[in-house]
Scaffold this active site. Structure first.
Site, mmCIF file in Angstrom:
data_model
loop_
_atom_site.group_PDB
_atom_site.id
_atom_site.type_symbol
_atom_site.label_atom_id
_atom_site.label_comp_id
_atom_site.label_asym_id
_atom_site.label_seq_id
_atom_site.Cartn_x
_atom_site.Cartn_y
_atom_site.Cartn_z
ATOM 1 C CD GLU A 196 -25.095 -29.548 -6.212
ATOM 2 O OE1 GLU A 196 -23.720 -29.683 -6.564
ATOM 3 O OE2 GLU A 196 -25.430 -29.564 -5.050
ATOM 4 C CG ASP A 250 -26.141 -26.261 -2.428
ATOM 5 O OD1 ASP A 250 -25.288 -26.547 -3.495
ATOM 6 O OD2 ASP A 250 -25.741 -26.361 -1.042
ATOM 7 C CG ASP A 284 -24.481 -23.940 1.929
ATOM 8 O OD1 ASP A 284 -23.679 -24.827 1.384
ATOM 9 O OD2 ASP A 284 -24.906 -24.119 3.130
#
Ligand SMILES: [Zn+2]
Length: 443
Positions: free
Chosen positions: A248, A164, A344
């Site tokens: 991501e 992340d 996170d």
């Protein structure tokens, strides 16, 4: 060398101007072979006879670069080719290995029309030389040697991990470890601003202006070097210990859009957003992703890019999606089942389970999150997700029926090697206190 780079730039710009002119007259674009014929004319004409001093192959390579720029433009990979500017990416490339001699033991290289040149080795040159590029940056000259060699198909080691990306933590891994950001730009910002102000007060192209300009460029190159070094260290550390990395699909361009708005409808929080944008752009997320991609490929691993929607709002235990799950920027607390954790880390876990889902959709077996690993090796990060993090939650047994996160939690627990609770940390992980409260994510 500066003259050679200048000649290449001249040829590139002249050819580009010619192509533009022809386009406006409705004529067809010239091909590479025709441009090469023109190049010979230019070299022989009295007007640009100095082009003859430069080696011919690098000049032809400049024309090829232009061809590629056009091809990229037509394929919608890039914008329309631009004219090259003096002092920006000055370089020239020798394409013929027969004309190049490399003497590594004595740290010297022979290049046409330049002769033997001493250089400092940054690493050993392996394989056969294919081409050589000489470039200039910040007053220093660099030589890049492209080679070709056979490598054995690498066998990836390690398991899968989710990453992340954030501002207060550069990268958070689904095993709980994280990397503090470097913020190279922030550290040099004040010095850079002073140098730029000094530059703006100088008379353009005067000697003092040149000195001030060199100072500004030096600061910029230091920032870039520090950033590059940091990104390489982090991406290497992650690739070394993981076979599959899920990340991501963040659209940096959308995220760092200016908040200024228009004159009729001025935006809110312009200053805060501009600061955030600076931080986002300073991090080099895209470059980080690029590095992860090719480094994993080198090691036989794989990078999986997952859609970013709601990764920080989904409960990895019960799959409940809500903005209420994030009471603060740093904390995650499921409003449905009470699962708690660092926001996170939760994001990273969700990214990982999405990546695994994508693999399953492809028809790959992720039973032990060990795709691409040698058979018989213990799965390293299958215990990743909730297995070790869920203990604080109210509901310890995840519901089998809900979303993928739950299934994952279950799987994680089953596979956890007995007698080992916590998460595995990377050897080079920097652990430092994350400062909550500041803006650290933008979803
Ligand atoms: Zn929950």
């Amino acid at each position: 060398m500066r003259r050679f780079a200048g000649s290449c730039r001249f040829v590139y710009n002249k050819a580009l101007a010619l192509q533009k002119e022809r386009y406006e007259c409705g004529e067809k674009k010239l091909g590479y072979a025709e441009l090469c014929k023109l190049l010979t004319e230019w070299r022989n004409s009295t007007e640009t006879a100095w082009l003859g001093d430069a080696p011919v192959h690098p000049l032809q390579q400049a024309l090829q670069d232009l061809e590629r720029a056009y091809a990229n433009f037509f394929a919608k990979r890039a914008g329309f080719p631009k004219f090259k500017k003096k002092g920006r990416h000055d370089s020239f490339r020798y394409p013929d290995p027969k004309q190049i001699k490399l003497d590594q033991t004595n740290s010297r290289i022979f290049l046409p029309k330049l002769g033997w040149l001493r250089y400092r080795n940054s690493r050993k040159v392996l394989g056969t030389v294919k081409n050589v590029t000489v470039s200039q940056s910040c007053g220093k000259w660099f030589v890049s040697i492209q080679t070709e060699r056979e490598v054995e198909q690498p066998i990836p080691t390690g398991g899968a991990v989710g990453v992340d990306m954030g501002i207060t933590r550069f990268a958070t891994l689904s095993d709980g470890s994280f990397y503090a950001p470097l913020n190279s730009f922030k550290r040099h910002e004040a010095r850079l601003r002073k140098a730029q102000q000094a530059l703006s007060r100088k008379v353009k192209f005067s000697n003092n202006w040149k000195k001030a300009k060199a100072r500004v460029q030096r600061i910029y190159s230091r920032i870039a070097n520090a950033r590059r070094d940091f990104l390489h260290k982090v991406s290497t550390a992650i690739c070394k210990s993981h076979a599959i990395v899920c990340i991501e699909d963040l659209q940096v361009r959308n995220m760092s859009k200016s908040a200024a708005g228009t004159a009729d409808a001025p935006g809110k929080n312009v200053r805060a957003k501009s600061g955030l944008n600076k931080s986002i752009l300073d991090q080099g997320w895209y470059e980080f992703r690029r590095q992860l991609d090719y480094k994993l490929a080198w090691k036989g691993g794989r990078l999986i890019v997952v859609p970013p929607q709601n990764t920080s709002r989904t409960c990895p235990c019960c799959g409940y999606v809500s903005a209420d799950n994030r009471p603060t920027q740093a904390r995650f607390k499921c409003a449905e089942c009470g699962f708690e954790g660092n926001a996170d880390v939760v994001g990273a876990i969700n990214i990982l389970s999405r990546g695994m889902q994508m693999l399953r959709d492809e028809g790959q077996d992720t039973t032990d999150a060990a795709v691409g690993m040698r058979v018989g090796e213990p799965p390293v990060s299958a215990r990743m997700a909730c297995g070790s993090n869920c203990t604080g939650g109210r509901k310890q047994e995840p519901a089998e029926t809900t979303a993928q996160g739950a299934i994952h939690a279950q799987r994680g627990r089953n596979l956890r090697p007995s007698g080992r609770g916590g998460c595995q940390r990377l050897p080079h992980t920097r652990i430092s206190a994350g400062n909550s409260g500041a803006i650290n994510r933008v979803d």
